[in-house]
Design a protein around this motif. Sequence first.
Motif, PDB file in Angstrom:
ATOM      1  N   ASN A   3       0.977  -1.420   0.007  1.00 51.31           N
ATOM      2  CA  ASN A   3      -0.195   0.075   0.103  1.00 51.31           C
ATOM      3  C   ASN A   3       1.014   1.456  -0.076  1.00 51.31           C
ATOM      4  O   ASN A   3       2.226   1.115   0.039  1.00 51.31           O
ATOM      5  N   ILE A   4       0.282   2.468  -0.219  1.00 50.43           N
ATOM      6  CA  ILE A   4       1.044   3.628  -0.092  1.00 50.43           C
ATOM      7  C   ILE A   4       0.453   4.503   0.820  1.00 50.43           C
ATOM      8  O   ILE A   4      -1.008   4.681   0.639  1.00 50.43           O
ATOM      9  N   THR A   5       1.053   5.515   1.565  1.00 52.46           N
ATOM     10  CA  THR A   5       0.478   6.290   2.490  1.00 52.46           C
ATOM     11  C   THR A   5       1.391   7.578   2.367  1.00 52.46           C
ATOM     12  O   THR A   5       2.628   7.603   2.648  1.00 52.46           O
ATOM     13  N   LEU A   6       0.629   8.599   2.411  1.00 51.61           N
ATOM     14  CA  LEU A   6       1.367   9.988   2.741  1.00 51.61           C
ATOM     15  C   LEU A   6       0.832  10.684   3.724  1.00 51.61           C
ATOM     16  O   LEU A   6      -0.430  10.794   3.985  1.00 51.61           O
ATOM     17  N   SER A  47       0.377  16.664 -10.721  1.00 53.81           N
ATOM     18  CA  SER A  47       1.384  16.046 -11.006  1.00 53.81           C
ATOM     19  C   SER A  47       2.448  16.167  -9.906  1.00 53.81           C
ATOM     20  O   SER A  47       2.993  15.148  -9.656  1.00 53.81           O
ATOM     21  N   THR A  48       2.266  17.314  -8.989  1.00 53.20           N
ATOM     22  CA  THR A  48       3.144  17.454  -7.872  1.00 53.20           C
ATOM     23  C   THR A  48       2.877  16.197  -6.989  1.00 53.20           C
ATOM     24  O   THR A  48       3.775  15.547  -6.311  1.00 53.20           O
ATOM     25  N   PHE A  49       1.491  15.875  -6.865  1.00 55.39           N
ATOM     26  CA  PHE A  49       1.094  15.190  -5.674  1.00 55.39           C
ATOM     27  C   PHE A  49       1.652  13.514  -6.168  1.00 55.39           C
ATOM     28  O   PHE A  49       2.218  12.820  -5.420  1.00 55.39           O
ATOM     29  N   LEU A  50       1.653  13.216  -7.520  1.00 53.19           N
ATOM     30  CA  LEU A  50       1.815  12.126  -8.034  1.00 53.19           C
ATOM     31  C   LEU A  50       3.506  11.673  -7.891  1.00 53.19           C
ATOM     32  O   LEU A  50       3.819  10.656  -7.691  1.00 53.19           O
ATOM     33  N   THR A  51       3.997  12.681  -8.434  1.00 51.09           N
ATOM     34  CA  THR A  51       5.715  12.588  -8.437  1.00 51.09           C
ATOM     35  C   THR A  51       6.372  12.522  -7.041  1.00 51.09           C
ATOM     36  O   THR A  51       7.164  11.763  -6.651  1.00 51.09           O
ATOM     37  N   ILE A  52       5.568  13.150  -6.012  1.00 56.17           N
ATOM     38  CA  ILE A  52       5.830  13.011  -4.652  1.00 56.17           C
ATOM     39  C   ILE A  52       5.542  11.623  -4.035  1.00 56.17           C
ATOM     40  O   ILE A  52       6.482  10.966  -3.401  1.00 56.17           O
ATOM     41  N   ALA A  53       4.355  11.201  -4.517  1.00 58.15           N
ATOM     42  CA  ALA A  53       4.110   9.964  -4.215  1.00 58.15           C
ATOM     43  C   ALA A  53       5.082   8.629  -4.688  1.00 58.15           C
ATOM     44  O   ALA A  53       5.158   7.881  -3.689  1.00 58.15           O
ATOM     45  N   GLY A  54       5.580   8.933  -5.707  1.00 58.20           N
ATOM     46  CA  GLY A  54       6.248   7.928  -6.141  1.00 58.20           C
ATOM     47  C   GLY A  54       7.976   8.236  -6.118  1.00 58.20           C
ATOM     48  O   GLY A  54       8.745   7.433  -6.414  1.00 58.20           O
ATOM     49  N   GLY A  55       8.060   9.294  -5.232  1.00 56.75           N
ATOM     50  CA  GLY A  55       9.701   9.349  -4.849  1.00 56.75           C
ATOM     51  C   GLY A  55      10.171  10.203  -6.017  1.00 56.75           C
ATOM     52  O   GLY A  55      11.646  10.276  -5.964  1.00 56.75           O
ATOM     53  N   LEU A  56       9.618  10.739  -6.987  1.00 53.90           N
ATOM     54  CA  LEU A  56      10.459  11.400  -7.914  1.00 53.90           C
ATOM     55  C   LEU A  56      10.469  12.961  -7.626  1.00 53.90           C
ATOM     56  O   LEU A  56      11.594  13.494  -8.183  1.00 53.90           O
ATOM     57  N   GLN A  57      10.037  13.331  -6.573  1.00 58.35           N
ATOM     58  CA  GLN A  57      10.315  14.670  -5.989  1.00 58.35           C
ATOM     59  C   GLN A  57      10.143  14.484  -4.537  1.00 58.35           C
ATOM     60  O   GLN A  57       9.550  13.741  -4.388  1.00 58.35           O
ATOM     61  N   THR A  58      10.673  15.296  -3.792  1.00 61.04           N
ATOM     62  CA  THR A  58      10.675  15.323  -2.317  1.00 61.04           C
ATOM     63  C   THR A  58       9.811  16.539  -1.844  1.00 61.04           C
ATOM     64  O   THR A  58       9.921  17.449  -2.298  1.00 61.04           O
ATOM     65  N   PRO A  59       8.812  15.998  -0.744  1.00 58.88           N
ATOM     66  CA  PRO A  59       7.941  17.116  -0.219  1.00 58.88           C
ATOM     67  C   PRO A  59       8.895  18.099   0.595  1.00 58.88           C
ATOM     68  O   PRO A  59      10.021  17.555   1.088  1.00 58.88           O
ATOM     69  N   ASP A  60       8.447  19.437   1.104  1.00 57.26           N
ATOM     70  CA  ASP A  60       9.134  20.129   2.025  1.00 57.26           C
ATOM     71  C   ASP A  60       8.917  19.304   3.401  1.00 57.26           C
ATOM     72  O   ASP A  60      10.051  19.635   4.120  1.00 57.26           O
ATOM     73  N   SER A  61       7.863  19.034   3.596  1.00 56.84           N
ATOM     74  CA  SER A  61       7.711  18.121   4.825  1.00 56.84           C
ATOM     75  C   SER A  61       6.786  17.003   4.865  1.00 56.84           C
ATOM     76  O   SER A  61       5.875  17.133   3.778  1.00 56.84           O
ATOM     77  N   GLY A  62       6.766  16.194   5.702  1.00 60.86           N
ATOM     78  CA  GLY A  62       5.916  14.950   5.499  1.00 60.86           C
ATOM     79  C   GLY A  62       6.404  13.411   5.046  1.00 60.86           C
ATOM     80  O   GLY A  62       7.768  13.701   4.809  1.00 60.86           O
ATOM     81  N   SER A  63       5.858  12.564   5.240  1.00 65.77           N
ATOM     82  CA  SER A  63       6.235  11.249   4.651  1.00 65.77           C
ATOM     83  C   SER A  63       5.549  10.421   3.775  1.00 65.77           C
ATOM     84  O   SER A  63       4.388  10.841   3.658  1.00 65.77           O
ATOM     85  N   VAL A  64       6.407   9.673   2.819  1.00 60.73           N
ATOM     86  CA  VAL A  64       5.760   8.637   2.082  1.00 60.73           C
ATOM     87  C   VAL A  64       6.139   7.274   2.210  1.00 60.73           C
ATOM     88  O   VAL A  64       7.201   7.080   2.270  1.00 60.73           O
ATOM     89  N   PHE A  65       5.050   6.611   2.654  1.00 67.17           N
ATOM     90  CA  PHE A  65       5.469   5.240   2.972  1.00 67.17           C
ATOM     91  C   PHE A  65       4.910   4.441   1.645  1.00 67.17           C
ATOM     92  O   PHE A  65       3.856   4.391   1.270  1.00 67.17           O
ATOM     93  N   ILE A  66       5.953   3.405   1.405  1.00 65.90           N
ATOM     94  CA  ILE A  66       5.640   2.317   0.379  1.00 65.90           C
ATOM     95  C   ILE A  66       5.551   1.159   1.175  1.00 65.90           C
ATOM     96  O   ILE A  66       6.731   0.527   1.630  1.00 65.90           O
ATOM     97  N   GLY A  67       4.533   0.510   1.673  1.00 61.91           N
ATOM     98  CA  GLY A  67       4.529  -0.565   2.761  1.00 61.91           C
ATOM     99  C   GLY A  67       4.991  -0.050   3.890  1.00 61.91           C
ATOM    100  O   GLY A  67       4.368   1.051   4.272  1.00 61.91           O
ATOM    101  N   ASN A  68       6.224  -0.524   4.572  1.00 59.89           N
ATOM    102  CA  ASN A  68       6.766  -0.070   5.730  1.00 59.89           C
ATOM    103  C   ASN A  68       7.853   0.920   5.475  1.00 59.89           C
ATOM    104  O   ASN A  68       8.291   1.422   6.338  1.00 59.89           O
TER     105      ASN A  68
END
Length: 223
Positions: A3-6, A47-68
């Motif tokens: 799963n994926i969690t932002l 597009s910003t949301f999607l590229t952050i979700a896939g790790g192509l861009q980094t957010p200024d804060s927050g985390s993106v989990f792919i599984g654990n």
Amino acid sequence: MENITLRNINKYFGQDISRVHVLKDLSFSADPGEMVLILGPSGSGKSTFLTIAGGLQTPDSGSVFIGNEDLTKLSNKKKEELRLNKIGFILQAYNLVPYLTVKQQFDLVDRVKKTANMPREEFNQVIQKLDIGPILNKYPDTLSGGQKQRAAIARSLYANPDIILADEPTASLDAKRVKEVGGLLQDLAHQYQKTIIVVTHDIRLNDFADKIYHLDDGLLHLA
Ligand SMILES: Nc1ncnc2c1ncn2[C@@H]1O[C@H](COP(=O)(O)OP(=O)(O)OP(=O)(O)O)[C@@H](O)[C@H]1O
Ligand SMILES: [Mg+2]
């Protein structure tokens, strides 16, 4: 299947008075077996949301989990590895390699990612559903926008990722093809337990989604 969690994602562009807050403390998650649609007008941050979700861009804060795994804490090398093995992108610019035929684009996947690509019979069905057969030996610059789009979708699916992130995958397609692509993505979620996230303004895809969100002023709302 992953799963994926932002969590609490913030993203800004620009400086001083031209600074824009594109994603505002945004949280989101999607599970295997789900096809999720995120609708929003041009410039809303899809597009910003999607590229952050896939790790192509980094957010200024927050985390993106792919599984654990927290993507925002991984080294570049580890992040690339995880992307290669788990995440498939269908991007707004099709990113086909100009000097390779459509078939060679698929062969390239085998060279870059040597294992766990889609079984041949299953991929043949994808080829058939997307009507790629007639263009297998053509180069990208001889293809129509819709043909390029379908080739890019097929290439991304061939790598058989757990998570598929698609940016306007149907923008160049007519109504019949939209149904085929929508049905195909929905099947991959429901039959193969993929996690599928599509950002788009194409409401023709609504029928194929399990959940629909609106991205509005940097925030997501369930429709
Ligand atoms: N690299 C960047 N530098 C500066 N501003 C950016 C950058 N990328 C995006 N933006 C700005 O962030 C906002 C969101 O852009 P984004 O591309 O995510 O929107 P979108 O919803 O995908 O739009 P579209 O439907 O046109 O593809 C816009 O105001 C855009 O101008
Ligand atoms: Mg976009």
